[in-house]
Design an enzyme around this catalytic site. Structure first.
Site, mmCIF file in Angstrom:
data_model
loop_
_atom_site.group_PDB
_atom_site.id
_atom_site.type_symbol
_atom_site.label_atom_id
_atom_site.label_comp_id
_atom_site.label_asym_id
_atom_site.label_seq_id
_atom_site.Cartn_x
_atom_site.Cartn_y
_atom_site.Cartn_z
ATOM 1 C CD GLU A 1 -11.827 7.921 1.011
ATOM 2 O OE1 GLU A 1 -11.083 8.284 0.111
ATOM 3 O OE2 GLU A 1 -12.008 6.733 1.329
ATOM 4 N NE ARG B 1 -4.608 -1.509 -4.323
ATOM 5 C CZ ARG B 1 -4.262 -1.841 -3.062
ATOM 6 N NH1 ARG B 1 -3.845 -0.924 -2.216
ATOM 7 N NH2 ARG B 1 -4.326 -3.092 -2.668
ATOM 8 N N GLY C 1 -5.689 8.407 -3.821
ATOM 9 C CA GLY C 1 -4.823 8.770 -2.691
ATOM 10 C C GLY C 1 -5.665 9.386 -1.593
ATOM 11 C CG ASP D 1 -2.039 -0.919 1.234
ATOM 12 O OD1 ASP D 1 -2.428 -1.360 0.134
ATOM 13 O OD2 ASP D 1 -2.572 -1.230 2.321
#
Ligand code: FAD
Length: 302
Positions: free
Chosen positions: A278, A176, A180, A125
């Site tokens: 989010e 990937r 962000g 990641d």
């Protein structure tokens, strides 16, 4: 995002942990590896693949980093033993990157070698911009010593990403691409929604030329349709557990390959906050949780 939701996102760190836990439940498989196995089994049965993440970016010493390495070992074993269609995703800071480059790099190599033994794959990641150089360096060093069962993540938000794609091209990387999640200063990052989207499209166009495989990680319908237009082969879509599930089902119904990011573990707090930040309807969830509890408490008394 509505005004109330935006205000609540800023106040999220003040929301009590039990409330965060309840409303972020949908984003996390559970605390134990068995929870992750059950979730991945269900996803596999629905025609989706998965990537398992051991939550643990809040580590403070080498022993905690070692526990994360061990937990990844268990996850890799469980994937093999249960014949799951899944790989693992890993955050360099969870492996001790902030304790020193060599600590993080050594632990990452241990996990990647273990995955290789079980014919599995490790996705590194990408975290905030203080870790980008070290993360890309680790990726290159692992590839340079012949470990090819490893991929990396690039963030469209960062202005440097096209240069990073060019710099990685000789490795034919497995990448990937995502928007962000970490908010970065304007000097190094796009901050405007449409600029980030445009950067994502440019990055994807560059990746289909140079990468061996692209994971198109997004829940943004515009980017999903751009993804279908731009990537013709060697790609898959990727989504987070608990986010836009009907959109994911639709992709699978249309024959697209979809991988779901499945986090599990006891250190659920930081990840949960980022997901809630989010969520465009965060105020509604917090209000429903609070009102629901008030009602049930009241109901208990009467
Ligand atoms: C598989 C995967 C792996 C990722 N790995 C990384 C990584 O390594 N590093 C990194 O920085 N970021 C990572 N991310 C996060 C990514 O960078 C974005 O922050 C996140 O995916 C939201 O961007 P989006 O493209 O979905 O667009 P957005 O515009 O944020 O979302 C599109 C739509 O999806 C819905 N949505 C999005 N998030 C939520 C939510 N939490 N709850 C409810 N609805 C929501 C909303 O309706 C929104 O309108 C990853 C994302 C995915 C899917």
């Amino acid at each position: 995002m509505a005004l109330l939701d935006r205000a609540l996102v800023r106040l999220l760190p003040a929301v009590p942990r039990p409330v965060v836990r309840r409303i972020a439940d949908r984003y996390i498989a559970g605390e134990e590896i068995d929870d992750a196995v059950a979730t991945v089994s269900r996803l596999n049965a629905e025609g989706k693949t998965a990537t398992i993440d051991v939550l643990g970016e809040e580590i403070h010493n080498a022993e905690e980093a070692q526990q994360i390495v061990d937990a990844y070992g268990d996850a890799i074993e469980a994937i093999g033993d249960h014949e799951l269609d899944a790989n693992v995703s890993i955050k360099p800071t969870a492996l001790g990157l902030k304790l020193g480059y060599d600590v993080g790099r050594g632990n990452l190599e241990t996990v990647v070698r273990h995955a290789l033994e079980r014919s599995n794959f490790v996705r590194i990641d990408m975290e905030d911009s203080t870790t980008t150089d070290d993360t890309l360096r680790m990726y290159r060093e692992l590839r340079d010593i012949g470990l090819d069962n490893v991929g990396v993540v690039l963030q469209a938000r960062l202005r440097r990403t096209l240069e990073d794609i060019a710099a990685l091209a000789d490795l034919r990387p497995n990448v990937r691409i995502c928007k962000g999640i970490y908010l970065e200063p304007e000097s190094i990052a796009y901050t405007d929604f449409e600029e980030i989207r445009a950067s994502y499209v440019r990055s994807l166009e560059a990746l289909v030329e140079t990468a061996s495989f692209v994971g198109i990680a997004t829940h943004d319908e515009f980017l999903i349709s751009e993804g279908k237009r731009i990537a013709r082969e060697r790609y898959e879509f990727q989504m987070l557990l608990g986010v836009r599930e009907s959109l994911g089902q639709e992709l699978v119904r249309r024959g697209e390959r979809l991988r779901i990011y499945v986090p599990f573990g006891r250190q659920w707090y930081e990840y949960s906050l980022r997901r809630l930040q989010e969520n465009p309807r965060i105020a509604g969830y917090v209000a429903t949780d609070t009102v629901g509890r008030l009602l049930s408490r009241n109901g208990g008394r009467s």
